[in-house]
Design a protein around this motif. Structure first.
Motif, PDB file in Angstrom:
ATOM      1  N   HIS A 423      37.854 -18.722  33.563  1.00 53.63           N
ATOM      2  CA  HIS A 423      35.992 -18.676  33.181  1.00 53.63           C
ATOM      3  C   HIS A 423      36.647 -17.004  33.455  1.00 53.63           C
ATOM      4  N   THR A 424      36.003 -16.386  32.243  1.00 50.57           N
ATOM      5  CA  THR A 424      35.678 -15.466  31.692  1.00 50.57           C
ATOM      6  C   THR A 424      34.138 -15.077  31.652  1.00 50.57           C
ATOM      7  N   LEU A 432      25.031 -13.844  31.733  1.00 49.52           N
ATOM      8  CA  LEU A 432      26.180 -13.711  32.261  1.00 49.52           C
ATOM      9  C   LEU A 432      26.311 -14.806  30.986  1.00 49.52           C
ATOM     10  N   VAL A 433      27.143 -14.122  29.695  1.00 50.95           N
ATOM     11  CA  VAL A 433      27.780 -14.945  28.635  1.00 50.95           C
ATOM     12  C   VAL A 433      28.906 -15.593  29.685  1.00 50.95           C
ATOM     13  N   VAL A 434      29.038 -16.933  29.891  1.00 51.36           N
ATOM     14  CA  VAL A 434      30.184 -16.876  30.393  1.00 51.36           C
ATOM     15  C   VAL A 434      31.177 -18.092  29.600  1.00 51.36           C
ATOM     16  N   ARG A 435      32.245 -17.402  28.967  1.00 52.31           N
ATOM     17  CA  ARG A 435      33.479 -18.197  28.622  1.00 52.31           C
ATOM     18  C   ARG A 435      34.529 -19.167  29.775  1.00 52.31           C
ATOM     19  N   THR A 436      34.505 -20.628  29.335  1.00 50.89           N
ATOM     20  CA  THR A 436      34.819 -21.943  30.436  1.00 50.89           C
ATOM     21  C   THR A 436      36.253 -22.640  29.332  1.00 50.89           C
ATOM     22  N   GLN A 445      33.910 -24.050  26.165  1.00 47.31           N
ATOM     23  CA  GLN A 445      32.131 -23.790  26.061  1.00 47.31           C
ATOM     24  C   GLN A 445      32.206 -22.362  26.321  1.00 47.31           C
ATOM     25  N   ILE A 446      31.247 -21.838  25.342  1.00 43.78           N
ATOM     26  CA  ILE A 446      30.555 -20.757  25.354  1.00 43.78           C
ATOM     27  C   ILE A 446      29.092 -20.596  25.762  1.00 43.78           C
ATOM     28  N   ARG A 447      28.368 -20.066  27.014  1.00 48.38           N
ATOM     29  CA  ARG A 447      26.901 -20.536  26.929  1.00 48.38           C
ATOM     30  C   ARG A 447      26.330 -19.210  27.811  1.00 48.38           C
ATOM     31  N   VAL A 448      25.050 -18.828  27.487  1.00 43.88           N
ATOM     32  CA  VAL A 448      24.098 -17.727  28.419  1.00 43.88           C
ATOM     33  C   VAL A 448      23.656 -18.698  29.786  1.00 43.88           C
ATOM     34  N   VAL A 449      24.082 -17.624  31.075  1.00 45.48           N
ATOM     35  CA  VAL A 449      23.351 -18.394  31.829  1.00 45.48           C
ATOM     36  C   VAL A 449      22.566 -17.517  32.802  1.00 45.48           C
ATOM     37  N   ALA A 454      17.789 -23.755  32.658  1.00 43.63           N
ATOM     38  CA  ALA A 454      18.867 -23.843  32.290  1.00 43.63           C
ATOM     39  C   ALA A 454      19.423 -23.189  30.558  1.00 43.63           C
ATOM     40  N   PRO A 455      21.039 -23.604  31.221  1.00 47.11           N
ATOM     41  CA  PRO A 455      22.313 -22.308  29.740  1.00 47.11           C
ATOM     42  C   PRO A 455      21.763 -22.775  29.005  1.00 47.11           C
ATOM     43  N   VAL A 456      22.108 -21.694  27.806  1.00 46.81           N
ATOM     44  CA  VAL A 456      21.543 -21.556  26.412  1.00 46.81           C
ATOM     45  C   VAL A 456      24.009 -21.311  26.122  1.00 46.81           C
ATOM     46  N   PRO A 457      23.830 -22.592  25.431  1.00 44.66           N
ATOM     47  CA  PRO A 457      25.086 -22.686  24.858  1.00 44.66           C
ATOM     48  C   PRO A 457      25.287 -22.057  23.512  1.00 44.66           C
TER      49      PRO A 457
END
Length: 722
Positions: A423-424, A432-436, A445-449, A454-457
């Protein structure tokens, strides 16, 4: 392997193969969203992404995290009014890049085109970027963009924090663009060896500093590097395929030779200027620069032997400096990204190796435990700090953590991200914009949390790989050597497979991670009938101070020993490995390791493919090489012990050397000198020169055929039928 795949819903041709796809899509990176910026009010997430997995031209986008709606802000096809927009491949835009921009992209390993970088004002309402050496601006609220005609060529444009004007580099000069399109020179020099506002080779290639100027918070001043390359030896990069062209001059600071002299100046928009004062003889490396309020800077400098790093507070009015922090290590002090910085109450935020691990420090006090290896500073807020980190005994996984006065929290768990992955993140105020990446999915998978909701992909347009990676990740032996083993799909339990070691194996890079997407090319080799083994041994990042420093004074033996140990331990757990047929391939440090393996341990390794290998460390650059081997003028034995040239007479196994003749990082002289030494010793070998190719291999036909030619060589060398 052949098959069909889909690009944005359109079926591709049946003749497509993984090597072709991997080359065409720049290793499956095209179409993936990246380079994120979050506005301070958390209302905009800015990023770049191309329109498809076969499109090399990045566009600029804005996402509304409240609604998930994306807006296209800048399309380089339209902005350049390009008639070649439907032509696939490297020349998609027909971009005419300045030499400085080509060099910047090479240092950043940037293989895409279009909007490959951008900068914004403090409120993230305006962005600036360059296309074909021309300046463009974008309104991030209105989602519109336009060209600002200025004197060019334009490189690294950056709006001031108040969005009143834009600074940019042009040739050796730092210029200012006004919003009416007029521009003027802020700093320049008649001396051809002096440049303003750009990162020198060492900073960009080895120190993680890819820029050379920084706006003050109020936009009234710029802190800018003045770089003098006159002390640096001149090397010449020629193109033998075009003898009518003159060679290119390249100031290259080889180990033990002169570095560029770097000064830091405060340039006021009104024309006044002040030099920042520190002992440049004692601390010649300028590692990090950031503004610390409206009239001060945080400046990180490093000694030539890299055993001391000092953080200074510089006064922008008179250039005087005050020491805030000093880190000393008997071997070297590791640089890190994202800092230093300050909390709202003024306390200094740094990273340092203490108690065997890299830890987060607040005013010198560690606030993360010794069983966690902090990899980078993600964000320094008024009262909190976000970092990326991994368990010190397992660098294959990583997570996002937040420190606050109430303690340390695992944000990866808090936001229900998949456990056991990589995870970055990019952090804003509450977003957070998380890249998993995980072993279960080849596509990130990249999403805003955020803390609630709910997270936004964020959609990816990258192609689906034509191979399905199926790595088995092991931790072998008392050193828990992280090792991935990949077998052909549906392999029989009693199969006896030739082994292909596929490492990088050196500092600052990992190959074994909990990410299926990291193993695509390795899986393709496995599907051709190999058991592929990848190991991260001592010297690779993430496993703590002692692990990283095991290569101090010797870049050869520890890394080679760990590859051999992991190979034999893996064979004890995976019975399909045939240790009588073992090959090894690698690029850059991995190429060095591959050649080292067949030269020194032909009893274990039976063939090697060495791509762009460092063969003589005296030919590599100062900052990287001297960190591990010291000064060759005073420590020649460490260089002799890590060199391949003196081992040439030992070669008894098939060896293929591959090198780009335009490589200005690991220059082709490495391969050519080893080849000459092998010839002098009467040792047969193969050399594959790549005309016009740099340390990267972004050209589609080159990248595709490199995989196929390596496969052919390995089959021939190990006696394997096609």
């Amino acid at each position: 392997m052949t098959g069909h795949h889909t690009v944005d819903g359109a079926p591709a041709g049946p003749a497509d193969t993984f090597p072709r796809q991997y080359a065409r899509t720049r290793r499956l990176t095209l179409g993936e969203p990246r380079t994120f910026t979050i506005s301070p009010d958390d209302r905009r997430v800015v990023f770049v992404r191309s329109r498809g997995g076969n499109d090399a031209a990045n566009c600029l986008w804005v996402l509304d995290p409240a609604t998930g709606v994306e807006s296209l802000v800048a399309d380089p096809h339209l902005l350049l009014d390009n008639s070649l927009r439907d032509v696939p491949g490297e020349d998609l835009l027909g971009e005419d890049l300045p030499a400085e921009e080509r060099a910047r992209r090479e240092r950043a390993r940037e293989s895409a085109g279009g909007v490959v970088g951008y900068a914004t004002d403090a409120q993230v309402t305006v962005a600036a970027f360059a296309l074909s050496g021309r300046l463009f601006t974008a309104g991030l609220i209105s989602a519109t963009s336009r060209e600002l005609p200025v004197d060019g060529p334009v490189v690294d444009p950056r709006p001031d924090p108040t969005a009143r004007r834009i600074a940019y580099c042009s040739g050796r000069v730092l210029r200012i663009a006004e919003l009416d399109g007029s521009s003027w020179e802020l700093a320049g020099d008649e001396d051809p060896d002096i440049t303003w506002g750009q990162a020198e080779f060492i900073a960009a290639e080895e120190m993680g500093r890819n820029r050379g100027y920084w706006w003050s918070p109020d936009g009234s001043m710029i802190a800018a590097c003045r770089v003098d390359t006159s002390p640096v030896p001149r090397w010449w990069i020629a193109d033998p395929a075009h003898p009518e062209l003159p060679p290119t001059e390249h100031p290259y600071p080889a180990a033990g030779t002169g570095n560029a002299e770097v000064e830091l100046w405060i340039l006021a928009i009104d024309g006044s200027r002040t030099r920042v004062a520190w002992s440049r003889n004692q601390f010649p490396y300028l590692a990090r620069v950031s503004w610390d309020g409206p009239a001060h800077l945080l400046v990180t400098v490093q000694s030539r032997d890299q055993r001391t790093v000092v953080i200074l507070r510089a006064d922008a009015t008179d250039g005087s400096t005050t020491e805030l922090w000093r880190d000393i290590d008997e071997q070297w002090v590791e640089l890190y990204s994202g800092g230093p910085g300050r909390l709202g109450d003024g306390r200094l935020v740094t990273l340092a190796d203490l108690g065997g691990a890299r830890r987060l420090l607040i005013d010198g006090d560690p606030v993360t435990p010794a069983n966690l290896q902090v990899r980078s500073l993600v964000r320094i807020g008024p009262t909190n700090v976000v970092v990326s980190a991994n368990p010190i005994d397992d660098a294959t996984v990583s997570g996002i953590y937040e420190w606050s006065p109430s303690g340390l929290a695992n944000l990866t768990e808090k936001f229900d991200e998949p456990s056991g992955g990589v995870h970055t993140a990019v952090a804003g105020g509450t977003l957070l914009v998380v890249r998993t990446q995980t072993l279960a999915d080849s596509r990130p998978q990249i999403r805003v949390v955020r803390s609630s909701g709910a997270p936004v992909p964020i959609r990816s347009h990258a192609e689906t790989p034509l191979v399905a990676a199926n790595p088995r990740v092991l931790h072998l032996g008392p050193r828990r050597l992280a090792t991935a083993v990949l077998l052909p799909h549906d392999v029989a339990d009693d199969a006896c497979l030739p082994v292909l070691m596929d490492p990088y194996g050196g500092p600052h890079a990992q190959r074994v991670t909990a990410s299926a997407g990291a193993y695509l090319s390795s899986q393709w080799f496995a599907d051709q009938g190999f058991a592929v083994v990848i190991t991260d041994g001592r010297g690779t990042p993430g496993r703590g101070s002692t692990w990283e420093r095991a290569v101090c004074g010797d870049l050869a033996q520890p890394v080679l020993d760990d590859q051999i140990e992991a190979l034999h331990l893996a064979a004890g757990q995976v019975p399909q490995l045939d240790l009588s047929r073992v090959a090894i391939r690698g690029w850059s440090f991995g190429g060095y390791l591959a050649a080292l393996a067949v030269l020194r341990r032909p009893d274990v390794f039976h063939a090697a493919v060495a791509g762009a290998p460092v063969t003589e460390w005296r030919l590599y650059d100062t900052h990287y090489t001297e960190r591990y081997l010291g000064d060759p003028n005073t420590d020649p034995l460490d260089y002799d012990g890590s060199s391949l040239l003196t081992d040439a007479h030992l070669l008894t196994r098939p060896l293929m050397l591959i090198h780009g003749l335009a490589d200005d990082n690991v220059v082709a002289a490495h391969t050519l000198q080893l080849s000459s030494a092998l010839l002098a010793a009467g040792r047969a070998h193969e050399v594959l020169p790549l005309s016009g190719v740099t340390h990267m291999t972004p050209q589609e036909v080159v990248a595709e055929n490199l995989l196929l030619l390596q496969l052919d060589f390995l089959r021939r060398s190990l006696g394997i039928g096609a």
